[in-house]
Write an enzyme that holds these catalytic residues in place. Structure first.
Site, mmCIF file in Angstrom:
data_model
loop_
_atom_site.group_PDB
_atom_site.id
_atom_site.type_symbol
_atom_site.label_atom_id
_atom_site.label_comp_id
_atom_site.label_asym_id
_atom_site.label_seq_id
_atom_site.Cartn_x
_atom_site.Cartn_y
_atom_site.Cartn_z
ATOM 1 N N ASP A 373 14.117 -10.864 28.006
ATOM 2 C CA ASP A 373 15.581 -10.568 27.911
ATOM 3 C C ASP A 373 16.019 -9.506 27.635
ATOM 4 O OD1 ASP A 373 14.632 -11.071 25.457
ATOM 5 O OD2 ASP A 373 16.057 -12.547 24.615
ATOM 6 N N GLU A 508 24.123 -15.123 20.733
ATOM 7 C CA GLU A 508 24.095 -14.510 22.059
ATOM 8 C C GLU A 508 25.309 -14.852 22.561
ATOM 9 O OE1 GLU A 508 20.014 -13.977 20.977
ATOM 10 O OE2 GLU A 508 21.270 -16.064 21.125
ATOM 11 N N THR A 597 19.935 -4.797 19.813
ATOM 12 C CA THR A 597 19.673 -6.457 20.117
ATOM 13 C C THR A 597 19.659 -7.421 18.896
ATOM 14 O OG1 THR A 597 18.539 -7.737 21.345
ATOM 15 C CG2 THR A 597 16.710 -6.408 20.144
#
Length: 610
Positions: A373, A508, A597
């Site tokens: 990802d 997310e 991230t």
């Protein structure tokens, strides 16, 4: 250096021991009026609201009115009030029996939900009354008192404070039962250790600063100064330690200007460097930060592609602020190697890479979920971080998005939801990890930086799907993995297998909601985020402190607590929710910062002179 403190006030009542009591009625009336005017608008509204309730309860006690009320129905909620029910409790009964959203079970939302229910039902109830005076009185009450309170109850200030309160509750559990350890186990009131580096504490530093929680931040800073040491014989994962600890320290340094955090970041960065001493220059997954040795996992010599290509933002920034190029050199070399590698499929990359040969392994399997990802995320973000000058990064990103649209994007049969599946040796699998919900935000960020407009179109469609992964579950919380129905039928779009029904408090979706709201100003994204926060409070909040992952998002009666609060709940989920609800677009402007991230903001570099 701390954010400006809020002004705190105290009230003093001064009395004269020699004063006399007054019997002047006019003076008393003026004194009461002054006290009334000193109350806030909310306080006055609440008092009037309670008085109006008493008035209505009094009116309801008359038989002529209660007979009119008996048997009337609220068509929005299909609830009938019978003459046998206590009319004095009608409003509360309406609240308890109407089919409200799950958030209404929270005691803090009773007023909001009661008023919302009344407002939706009022015209239908009022229309049935024969007493004109009562029609006017009730309508006046609803519009005068319900609407102002409804606005107050749903305002942005309440939502921001709700996030702060959620953080304080989570932090209380961590402080009471896991202080200085990696993770809280809120059910057993204990802790879990992964690397022994205080992961939750460091992951939360910049969140506390952004939320203005000075006291909590001060306590955490003291621990970092006095207790945090990287001189210990422990194996750590290069990727997780970089994004959580190194990223957290660098971000906090930039937000506060406190040299302590930069010194700790430099110490850690130097201890992670042995991971890059491999034949291929593709780093090992694990490093012993005390011994200065590194190795792959015991079961393989492979590293996952996401892990070796999602440490670049942090190492590059460490080089920039220390003027020591070795950190940037090693991570840039990884990107150059991956850029040239064969085995890609229209920009899509396999999940594994060998540290000895430097070649892709397990070829033919392509996903935007776990193990791949953040490779795609960091292609775009490195390009933005570096001032949009590194063409190879942009080329790889644009090609990958085209590959995603060509091979992985499909629509469900029942409702036509757009989702991103997986490809395994040319066989499509309609499976999407919750992790993939980072993609709407990343696509929107690219479109904001003048990449093709159809990226935003896809972002909007995927955002809707990620939202549906929550709303189609009985708890209103998404499963870890969803499968999608490709058959044209009246069935559900989202199918969840028993092993995939857990929720880890992941960020997310709210991350992407933050980006989507920042770029579109569409308030539905805020509302979706608010629903998610309410459901976290309802199904994962642990009395006494902390939030827990749950086993079953399809069982609202027994969601099955897993007794673990991931550090990213504080480091990412609550941070993105706060930023989503904030009206201050200069609070971490996306033209000035890029988030790693793990949601740690790092500055975008100044453009080089032309």
């Amino acid at each position: 250096m701390y954010p400006p403190s809020r002004k705190d006030f105290i009230s003093l009542t001064l009395s004269d021991p020699h004063s006399h009591s007054y019997n002047n009625g006019k003076h008393r009336r003026q004194s009461c009026w002054r006290k009334w005017k000193q109350l806030s608008r909310l306080q006055r509204s609440l008092i009037l609201f309670l008085l109006a309730l008493l008035l209505i309860f009094g009116l309801l006690s008359y038989p002529s009115i209660t007979k009119q009320w008996g048997g009337k129905q609220c068509p929005h909620y299909a609830h009938t009030v019978t003459g046998r029910e206590s009319q004095h409790l009608f409003l509360l009964h309406t609240f308890l029996t109407c089919r409200l959203k799950p958030c209404c079970a929270q005691s803090s939302n009773i007023i909001f939900c009661l008023l919302k229910t009344i407002r939706k039902c009022d015209m239908h109830i009022i229309a049935s009354y024969r007493t004109q005076t009562f029609k006017i009185a009730l309508s006046f009450f609803i519009n005068l008192f319900c609407w102002p309170l409804l606005v107050v109850s749903t305002g942005k200030v309440d939502r921001l404070e709700a996030v702060r309160e959620a953080f304080r509750h989570a932090w209380k559990g961590y402080k009471d039962h896991a202080w200085g350890h990696d993770e809280l186990k809120p059910i057993s009131k204990s802790f879990g250790e992964w690397f022994g580096l205080g992961l939750t504490l460091i992951d939360s530093l910049d969140t506390m600063w952004i939320l203005g929680l000075k006291e909590e931040f001060g306590e955490a800073r003291t621990w970092v100064e006095k207790e945090l040491s990287f001189s210990k014989n422990v194996d750590v994962n290069l990727f997780e330690t970089t994004i959580r600890v190194l990223g957290g320290l660098l971000s906090t340094y930039h937000l506060t200007g406190d040299q302590l955090f930069l010194d700790k970041a430099k110490d850690l960065g130097s201890r992670l460097m042995p991971a890059f001493k491999t034949p291929s220059k593709i780093p090992f997954s694990d490093v012993n930060i005390g011994k200065g040795t590194a190795h792959p996992p015991r079961w393989t010599s492979d590293s996952t592609l996401a892990e070796v290509t999602s440490i670049q933002l942090e190492f590059r920034e460490l080089s920039r602020i220390t003027q020591e190029p070795q950190y940037q050199d090693v991570v840039n070399e990884v990107m150059k190697l991956v850029h040239r590698l064969p085995g890609k499929h229209d920009g899509l990359v396999p999940m594994f890479i060998n540290t000895n040969s430097g070649q892709f392994t397990h070829k033919g399997v392509f996903t935007l979920g776990a193990r791949a990802d953040s490779y795609y995320e960091y292609l775009l973000k490195q390009w933005i971080q570096g001032g949009k000058t590194e063409d190879d990064l942009l080329e790889d990103y644009l090609q990958a998005v085209e590959g995603v649209k060509k091979h992985l994007v499909k629509q469900t049969g029942p409702s036509g939801l757009t989702f991103v599946g997986e490809l395994s040796h040319n066989r499509f699998n309609a499976k999407m990890d919750h992790l993939v919900c980072f993609l709407p935000g990343t696509l929107a960020l690219g479109a904001h930086n003048n990449l093709p407009g159809d990226h935003m179109d896809l972002a909007v469609q995927l955002m809707e799907t990620c939202h549906q992964m929550y709303t189609q579950m009985e708890t209103g919380l998404s499963p870890e993995i969803a499968h999608f129905n490709l058959q044209t039928s009246d069935g559900h779009d989202v199918v969840v297998k028993p092993a995939d029904r857990h929720n880890l408090l992941r960020p997310e979706t709210v991350e992407s909601l933050f980006y989507m709201y920042r770029f579109t100003k569409d308030t539905k994204y805020r509302d979706w985020g608010w629903e998610i926060l309410q459901n976290f409070n309802k199904y994962t909040k642990v009395p006494g402190g902390g939030y827990t992952s749950i086993n079953n998002v399809r069982d609202p009666v027994n969601p099955g607590p897993r007794d673990k609060m991931e550090s990213f709940f504080l480091g990412e989920t609550l941070k993105y929710l706060y930023l989503l609800f904030s009206d201050d677009t200069e609070l971490l402007s996306l033209d000035k910062y890029v988030f790693n991230t793990e949601a740690h903001p790092l500055p975008i570099w100044p453009s080089p002179p032309k």
